[in-house]
Design a protein around this motif. Structure first.
Motif, PDB file in Angstrom:
ATOM      1  N   LEU A  83     -27.694  49.855  -7.608  1.00 16.85           N
ATOM      2  CA  LEU A  83     -27.679  50.621  -8.942  1.00 16.85           C
ATOM      3  C   LEU A  83     -27.613  51.952  -8.635  1.00 16.85           C
ATOM      4  CD1 LEU A  83     -30.399  48.352 -10.818  1.00 16.85           C
ATOM      5  CD2 LEU A  83     -27.673  48.098 -10.988  1.00 16.85           C
ATOM      6  N   ALA A  84     -28.313  52.521  -7.899  1.00 11.56           N
ATOM      7  CA  ALA A  84     -28.194  53.988  -7.358  1.00 11.56           C
ATOM      8  C   ALA A  84     -26.946  54.510  -7.177  1.00 11.56           C
ATOM      9  CB  ALA A  84     -29.429  54.357  -6.457  1.00 11.56           C
ATOM     10  N   ARG A  85     -26.220  53.881  -6.290  1.00  5.14           N
ATOM     11  CA  ARG A  85     -24.949  54.261  -5.973  1.00  5.14           C
ATOM     12  C   ARG A  85     -23.964  53.914  -7.072  1.00  5.14           C
ATOM     13  NH1 ARG A  85     -23.999  51.714  -1.380  1.00  5.14           N
ATOM     14  NH2 ARG A  85     -24.062  53.530   0.065  1.00  5.14           N
ATOM     15  N   ALA A  86     -24.381  53.160  -7.969  1.00  4.78           N
ATOM     16  CA  ALA A  86     -23.380  52.909  -9.157  1.00  4.78           C
ATOM     17  C   ALA A  86     -23.913  54.094 -10.208  1.00  4.78           C
ATOM     18  CB  ALA A  86     -23.697  51.630  -9.750  1.00  4.78           C
ATOM     19  N   GLU A  87     -24.879  54.521 -10.222  1.00  2.00           N
ATOM     20  CA  GLU A  87     -25.130  55.671 -11.050  1.00  2.00           C
ATOM     21  C   GLU A  87     -24.614  57.077 -10.458  1.00  2.00           C
ATOM     22  OE1 GLU A  87     -29.098  58.369 -12.684  1.00  2.00           O
ATOM     23  OE2 GLU A  87     -29.337  56.197 -11.734  1.00  2.00           O
ATOM     24  N   LYS A  88     -24.494  57.111  -9.313  1.00  2.00           N
ATOM     25  CA  LYS A  88     -23.713  58.504  -8.790  1.00  2.00           C
ATOM     26  C   LYS A  88     -22.291  58.460  -9.002  1.00  2.00           C
ATOM     27  CE  LYS A  88     -26.921  60.973  -6.395  1.00  2.00           C
ATOM     28  NZ  LYS A  88     -26.815  62.293  -6.631  1.00  2.00           N
ATOM     29  N   ILE A  89     -21.878  57.123  -8.907  1.00  2.00           N
ATOM     30  CA  ILE A  89     -20.125  56.930  -9.024  1.00  2.00           C
ATOM     31  C   ILE A  89     -19.784  57.426 -10.439  1.00  2.00           C
ATOM     32  CG2 ILE A  89     -18.292  55.194  -9.258  1.00  2.00           C
ATOM     33  CD1 ILE A  89     -19.639  53.739  -6.716  1.00  2.00           C
ATOM     34  N   ARG A  90     -20.558  56.934 -11.318  1.00  2.00           N
ATOM     35  CA  ARG A  90     -20.351  57.211 -12.791  1.00  2.00           C
ATOM     36  C   ARG A  90     -20.441  58.488 -13.004  1.00  2.00           C
ATOM     37  NH1 ARG A  90     -23.064  51.363 -14.036  1.00  2.00           N
ATOM     38  NH2 ARG A  90     -21.153  50.136 -13.586  1.00  2.00           N
ATOM     39  N   GLU A  91     -21.796  59.052 -12.658  1.00  2.00           N
ATOM     40  CA  GLU A  91     -21.878  60.526 -12.811  1.00  2.00           C
ATOM     41  C   GLU A  91     -20.977  61.333 -12.385  1.00  2.00           C
ATOM     42  OE1 GLU A  91     -25.520  63.834 -11.631  1.00  2.00           O
ATOM     43  OE2 GLU A  91     -25.676  61.557 -10.899  1.00  2.00           O
ATOM     44  N   HIS A  92     -20.230  61.300 -11.393  1.00  2.93           N
ATOM     45  CA  HIS A  92     -19.390  62.098 -10.746  1.00  2.93           C
ATOM     46  C   HIS A  92     -17.960  61.828 -10.903  1.00  2.93           C
ATOM     47  CE1 HIS A  92     -22.623  64.526  -8.975  1.00  2.93           C
ATOM     48  NE2 HIS A  92     -23.208  63.595  -8.556  1.00  2.93           N
ATOM     49  N   ASP A  93     -17.679  60.879 -11.913  1.00  3.31           N
ATOM     50  CA  ASP A  93     -16.358  60.161 -12.299  1.00  3.31           C
ATOM     51  C   ASP A  93     -15.677  59.848 -10.987  1.00  3.31           C
ATOM     52  OD1 ASP A  93     -14.305  59.647 -14.008  1.00  3.31           O
ATOM     53  OD2 ASP A  93     -13.613  61.744 -14.032  1.00  3.31           O
ATOM     54  N   MET A  94     -16.183  59.234 -10.222  1.00  4.17           N
ATOM     55  CA  MET A  94     -15.602  58.721  -8.887  1.00  4.17           C
ATOM     56  C   MET A  94     -14.551  57.523  -9.235  1.00  4.17           C
ATOM     57  SD  MET A  94     -18.487  58.309  -6.021  1.00  4.17           S
ATOM     58  CE  MET A  94     -19.712  59.835  -5.804  1.00  4.17           C
ATOM     59  N   HIS A  95     -13.008  58.031  -9.195  1.00  7.85           N
ATOM     60  CA  HIS A  95     -12.260  56.974  -9.830  1.00  7.85           C
ATOM     61  C   HIS A  95     -11.238  56.275  -8.781  1.00  7.85           C
ATOM     62  CE1 HIS A  95      -8.816  59.753  -9.519  1.00  7.85           C
ATOM     63  NE2 HIS A  95      -9.873  60.633  -9.845  1.00  7.85           N
ATOM     64  N   SER A  96     -11.402  56.653  -7.622  1.00  9.65           N
ATOM     65  CA  SER A  96     -10.289  56.122  -6.582  1.00  9.65           C
ATOM     66  C   SER A  96     -11.032  56.035  -5.298  1.00  9.65           C
ATOM     67  CB  SER A  96      -9.206  56.825  -6.493  1.00  9.65           C
ATOM     68  OG  SER A  96      -8.149  56.310  -5.774  1.00  9.65           O
ATOM     69  N   LEU A  97     -10.952  54.854  -4.597  1.00  8.59           N
ATOM     70  CA  LEU A  97     -11.773  54.571  -3.440  1.00  8.59           C
ATOM     71  C   LEU A  97     -11.104  54.020  -2.101  1.00  8.59           C
ATOM     72  CD1 LEU A  97     -14.685  54.109  -1.896  1.00  8.59           C
ATOM     73  CD2 LEU A  97     -14.402  51.860  -3.017  1.00  8.59           C
ATOM     74  N   MET A  98     -11.148  54.649  -0.925  1.00 10.57           N
ATOM     75  CA  MET A  98     -10.772  54.024   0.236  1.00 10.57           C
ATOM     76  C   MET A  98     -11.766  53.912   1.264  1.00 10.57           C
ATOM     77  SD  MET A  98      -6.881  55.821   0.802  1.00 10.57           S
ATOM     78  CE  MET A  98      -7.779  57.454   1.275  1.00 10.57           C
ATOM     79  N   VAL A  99     -12.028  52.910   1.661  1.00  8.97           N
ATOM     80  CA  VAL A  99     -13.083  52.515   2.924  1.00  8.97           C
ATOM     81  C   VAL A  99     -12.383  52.017   3.960  1.00  8.97           C
ATOM     82  CG1 VAL A  99     -15.053  51.368   3.553  1.00  8.97           C
ATOM     83  CG2 VAL A  99     -14.553  51.852   1.162  1.00  8.97           C
TER      84      VAL A  99
END
Length: 830
Positions: free
Chosen positions: A381-397
């Protein structure tokens, strides 16, 4: 990816050359209505001479005029036409040019043409030759869609082709009749209009102006265009308006960025052999070129230099421990991160991160799914909040693996950049991570070797050295920096019999685990030799022989390890006499600080380094005042590249002249002051502040070599122990004195060759320090040996009895004879 990137850059270069042509504006009848200065430079005609005339008169060949007429019919249908042609220069000569004709739409419903011409730098061809074969082999402008916009002197759009609308997305009705700031407000159009104003006023074209596609304000654009602006003149030579031609260079810019990143890899990643630094270099390189936010998480085993993880199986429930090693963001302070560098990182059991660890393949999510019900809501949940807060829209791992094992994962995220990651971005990320993985694995292996060398060195160095009753000691050992590794410096503080103390400092040439191992061999040999109570010069002679034997025993198949050069300084301090006997083997001389802070370097025989077997070693004996400080050190403390060793010793003299400091503080300040920055060698400093035993701690007697004196000696010893309050040791001490004294008298008389009435004497001394030491001196050099007597033997039980009663015993040679001693343990209260 390198080949495709180079192709994109090459195409972009062709496009840029194409947007800098001569421009002519024609009406539907083919009459020139606008003329640029670039057109005048190309064919020599000014706007006054051309505007109002048919453009066909400039074409030399009749077939070119026919093709132009046919092309006009195509252009009126919204098409484009391009070809090679010959035009007539004002001076009468013919010029080969590339022509690109495109139709323009306007509010009046009538189509105009825009003609872009660039000189075709080709050899002249005969008039009867055709250009079709050449056309098939040339990269003509028609292959590079060009956007064209014509603006009046108020910068209102009066004509535009379809290509421009497809590039910037502004609809034709929204564009025509409006200025750029009206059609796409708030998108940086003001800067472009300023360029166009300058072109109108000066008449000089503006070339290669990069800008982002000017979509309406509520639409985010990720396309990059480059444009050139030209002034069009009318028949009177007055400014008619501005023509802009543009091409899309987004792909070429991205290709250039990727090439630039790959060019930086070898320079910016792997600059050190530090795992954390290498991970940070990877993260820093990716931002902002590739991502807006990047993290690098490494398995804890990697940071410790241990073996990395193998790939986890699909059903493997193990989640390895990770720590954040690299962190970078376009925002100061990296607010997107839940974990700071060096902190443990929580890895959800079902997430893209564990999926990458299990599969060993990258996770690519161009559009990050943050909708309810994903793994983020279930486990993080904490990471999800950070993702939405900072508008992270594209990801590569991307997994970091080397030699078939996983070192960690690298995460690339876009936030401010509206573009989603593409396949080329993933290839670039994997290329960066692959390079970094090799550097990380090298750093891990170096960390493993360095940790092993440090562990070996810590194991071989004394853990809690103490000077006992002879001296207070303080020491510092600092290994060399990460570029040079662990060295072979060593020191030791060895208690000897009779409250004496041996001080040792040595240096094995070289760095790394081999030097540390050789150092351990020498330190062990030194302790063994010191325990034999030999003089310092004898100790170094035997140690020199040991080094030669160790060198000869090395494996000849590995010549790098067959040399073993070392230096050493060995000193023995006696607190009873306050004398210090020293010898050195190629080592810097010690420093002696008297109680008032005056520093001297005694003139000792130098001696050759160990392992050469060149010359015998010599000892020198000095008398030290109580409270003097003896400083032993290695050359790493005084040597520097920019000064000679004499200057280093003078600096050491100044650093040690601090009588106001405690011994420990003096040790720290000296090392901090003198250690080279950056250090290139190990540094060892050993300080010993001398003590002396008072008169009431030592009792000594001399007896003739006569068995009758044994009884008196026992009585004197018992009386002295009673004065010291050690009555509980009287009985054992009497037995030890009796056995040692009797043994000395027997051997002394046995060596007198029948002259038993000689003046030979036997000495007895009791020393009360941390031990109770009983010493017996005689003038012979025969050393007794302990043996287990048989039941039928009448003699041989004396030393066996001494062994049972004492903590330890031994013999040593002294001037004019030998000394046999025995120690008994005293409680701390004594």
């Amino acid at each position: 990816m390198g080949s495709s990137a180079e192709t994109a850059v090459s195409d972009a270069q062709t496009a840029i050359e194409t947007v800098c042509p001569a421009i002519a504006l024609l009406d539907v009848q083919g009459t020139v209505v606008g003329w640029s200065q670039a057109a005048q430079r190309l064919v020599g005609y000014s706007a006054v001479e051309v505007v109002g005339r048919s453009a066909g008169v400039l074409l030399v060949a009749a077939e070119d005029r026919v093709k132009a007429s046919q092309a006009a019919q195509k252009s009126t249908l919204g098409g484009r036409w391009s070809d090679l042609a010959q035009v007539r220069h004002r001076d009468g000569r013919s010029i080969g040019v590339r022509l690109c004709v495109s139709s323009l739409s306007g509010q009046d419903g009538r189509d105009w043409w825009v003609v872009c011409a660039t000189e075709a730098l080709l050899p002249a061809w005969p008039a009867e030759a055709t250009v079709e074969p050449l056309l098939a082999t040339l990269p003509l402008p028609s292959r590079l869609p060009i956007g064209v916009v014509i603006r009046d002197t108020h910068l209102r759009c009066i004509r535009v082709n379809d290509t421009q609308g497809s590039k910037d997305g502004i609809p034709l009705p929204q564009r025509l009749g409006r200025r750029l700031t009206e059609a796409a407000p708030g998108t940086g159009a003001e800067a472009l209009e300023a360029v166009m104003h300058q072109v109108l006023e000066s008449g000089d074209p503006a070339m290669d102006v990069d800008y982002q596609a000017l979509l309406p304000a509520n639409v985010r654009s990720n396309r990059i265009l480059t444009a050139s602006f030209f002034r069009l003149d009318d028949a009177q030579g007055r400014a008619l308006g501005v023509c802009s031609v543009s091409v899309d260079v987004t792909d070429s810019r991205r290709a250039r960025e990727r090439l630039a990143i790959l060019g930086e890899v070898s320079r910016r990643i792997g600059t050190t052999l530090d795992v954390m630094q290498t991970a940070q270099e990877l993260a820093a390189l990716a931002v902002p070129f590739l991502a807006d936010y990047t993290t690098v998480d490494l398995a804890e085993s990697v940071q410790l230099g241990e073996e990395p993880l193998t790939h986890l199986g699909p059903q493997d429930g193990r989640i390895p421990a990770f720590r954040r090693a690299g962190l970078a963001s376009i925002h100061p302070g990296t607010p997107e991160s839940l974990f700071a560098r060096g902190e443990p990182v929580f890895v959800p059991p079902t997430s893209p991160f564990t999926g990458v660890l299990r599969s060993g393949k990258s996770h690519f999510e161009p559009i990050l799914d943050t909708s309810p019900g994903t793994w983020l809501d279930h486990h993080d949940l904490a990471r999800a909040e950070k993702i939405r807060e900072h508008d992270m829209h594209s990801l590569m791992v991307v997994p970091i693996h080397a030699r078939g094992a996983v070192l960690g994962v690298a995460v690339f995220v876009r936030t401010k950049d509206p573009r989603p990651f593409e396949e080329d971005d993933l290839l670039l990320a994997e290329e960066l991570v692959s390079w970094a993985a090799l550097a990380l694995d090298n750093a891990r292996q170096y960390a493993r070797e360095r940790s092993a060398a440090l562990a070996l060195q810590r194991l071989l160095h004394p853990h809690r050295p103490t000077g006992g009753s002879a001296a207070d000691v303080a020491w510092r050992y600092l290994p060399a920096d990460s570029h040079h590794g662990i060295g072979g410096d060593w020191f030791d503080v060895i208690p000897l019999s009779g409250a004496r103390l041996a001080l040792v400092v040595g240096d094995v040439v070289g760095h790394g685990i081999n030097a540390a191992a050789k150092m351990g061999q020498l330190r062990t040999a030194m302790r063994t030799l010191a325990g034999m109570d030999m003089s310092p010069d004898e100790v170094l002679s035997h140690l020199d022989e040991q080094v030669i034997r160790l060198t000869e025993a090395e494996d000849p198949r590995h010549p790098a390890t067959t040399t073993m050069a070392a230096t050493c300084l060995y000193a023995v301090y006696d607190p009873v006499t306050r004398t210090c006997t020293m010898a050195r083997a190629g080592h810097p001389p010690p420093a002696i600080i008297d109680p008032y802070g005056h520093v001297t370097f005694p003139d000792l025989p130098t001696g050759a380094p160990l392992g050469l077997g060149l010359v015998p070693f010599e000892s020198a004996t000095l008398e030290l005042a109580e409270g003097s400080v003896l400083a032993l050190y290695t050359d790493g403390l005084i040597e520097a590249r920019d000064q000679d060793i004499i200057a280093g010793m003078n600096r050491l003299r100044a650093a040690l002249a601090r009588p106001d400091l405690t011994l420990d503080d003096l040790c720290s300040s000296t090392v901090d002051t003198l250690r080279a920055k950056p250090p290139s060698d190990d540094v060892t400093l050993l300080l010993a502040r001398t003590r002396s035993l008072s008169a009431d701690q030592v009792a000594s007697w001399q007896f003739p070599s006569d068995p009758a004196v044994v009884s008196r000696a026992r009585t004197l010893a018992a009386r002295q122990l009673t004065q010291w309050g050690l009555e509980y040791l009287v009985e054992s001490t009497e037995l030890i004195v009796s056995e040692l004294l009797t043994n000395a008298i027997i051997h002394s008389n046995g060596d007198c060759n029948g002259d038993c009435n000689s003046d030979r004497t036997i000495g007895l001394r009791l020393i009360r320090h941390e031990m109770l030491t009983c010493e017996v001196f005689d003038a012979t050099h025969s050393h007794p040996l302990v043996r287990r007597p048989r039941t039928t033997d009448e003699h041989g039980r004396g030393l066996f009895l001494v062994t049972q009663l004492s903590r330890r015993w031994g013999t040593r040679d002294v001037p004019d004879g030998k000394l046999i001693w025995a120690d008994q343990q005293l409680p701390p209260s004594a």
